[in-house]
Motif scaffolding. Sequence first.
Motif, PDB file in Angstrom:
ATOM      1  N   GLY A  87      -6.408 110.651 -71.975  1.00  0.00           N
ATOM      2  CA  GLY A  87      -7.237 111.844 -71.941  1.00  0.00           C
ATOM      3  C   GLY A  87      -6.979 112.680 -70.703  1.00  0.00           C
ATOM      4  O   GLY A  87      -6.423 112.187 -69.709  1.00  0.00           O
ATOM      5  N   PRO A  88      -7.339 113.952 -70.724  1.00  0.00           N
ATOM      6  CA  PRO A  88      -7.111 114.836 -69.574  1.00  0.00           C
ATOM      7  C   PRO A  88      -7.863 114.385 -68.327  1.00  0.00           C
ATOM      8  O   PRO A  88      -7.458 114.681 -67.210  1.00  0.00           O
ATOM      9  N   GLN A 137      -0.077 115.473 -81.315  1.00  0.00           N
ATOM     10  CA  GLN A 137      -1.310 116.072 -80.824  1.00  0.00           C
ATOM     11  C   GLN A 137      -2.489 115.559 -81.643  1.00  0.00           C
ATOM     12  O   GLN A 137      -2.398 115.427 -82.871  1.00  0.00           O
ATOM     13  N   VAL A 195      -5.242 117.041 -77.545  1.00  0.00           N
ATOM     14  CA  VAL A 195      -4.659 116.201 -76.504  1.00  0.00           C
ATOM     15  C   VAL A 195      -3.308 115.710 -76.998  1.00  0.00           C
ATOM     16  O   VAL A 195      -3.173 115.280 -78.151  1.00  0.00           O
TER      17      VAL A 195
END
Length: 207
Positions: free
Chosen positions: A110-111, A146, A191
Amino acid sequence: DTGTLRAQTVDTTRSGQVESEILQFYQWLDQFQDQLEEYEQLQVQRSHATTASEVPETTAAQSALARALDDFISSISATSSNVVSTSRQPTRPDPADPTSGDGSGVVLEGPGGGTRARIAGSAPSLEGLSLPPGFPRTYPVNVSFQVNSAGYVVQTSIVPPTPYPDLNNRISSVVRSWQFQPAPGGGSSLVTGSVTILVETTTRQEW
C-alpha cells in the motif's frame, strides 16, 4: 558467454530490477536459441539410442547452460517477493491470521507502507498451451497489475512481454481474476503491484 547469466541479487523493493533481470534472461535465451535446438536434437538421439555406448555424452556447454539457468532462477526465487509457480500449490492459509490471505504469499504494497494479501486467485495453468521445442524448464514472467479499493485487479501488463503471445494472454487473464483484501478505509485510488510467475513445465527436456 554463460557467465553473463550468473545471478545478481534482486532488490525486492524495486520491481524495475526484476524486470531488468528477466529482460536479460529473454535476451540471453534468444542469443543461445541455436544451442537450445541442438540440445533438443541430442535428447532425440538419447531416446533412440539402443545401447549405452550409443548415448551421446552431455557436453560441457550443456552443463554450463543448465547451471546458468538454474542460478538465475534460484536468484529470483530466493530474493524476490511475490513469486508464484505454475507447478506448486500455495500453503494452507492460517485462519487465525487474516494477513495470510489465501496462503499464496502474494501481497500488495500500500502507499502508506501496509500490505493487502491476495485472498482469491490461482497460478496460471499450462493445460492446452503449446510451448516451443527447447522451452526452458523454468521461465520467469514479470506481471505488473493495478488493484482498486475493493481489491479487484483491473489492469495487467507483462513487463517485459515474453516472445510467446499465447503465454502472455494466459498469464494476464489469470492475474486479472485475482482478488486482494479491500483497502482499509475505502477510497478510490488504484494501487500498483507486481508478481513474478515462474512457468515450470511438467514435460520438459533434461539438459
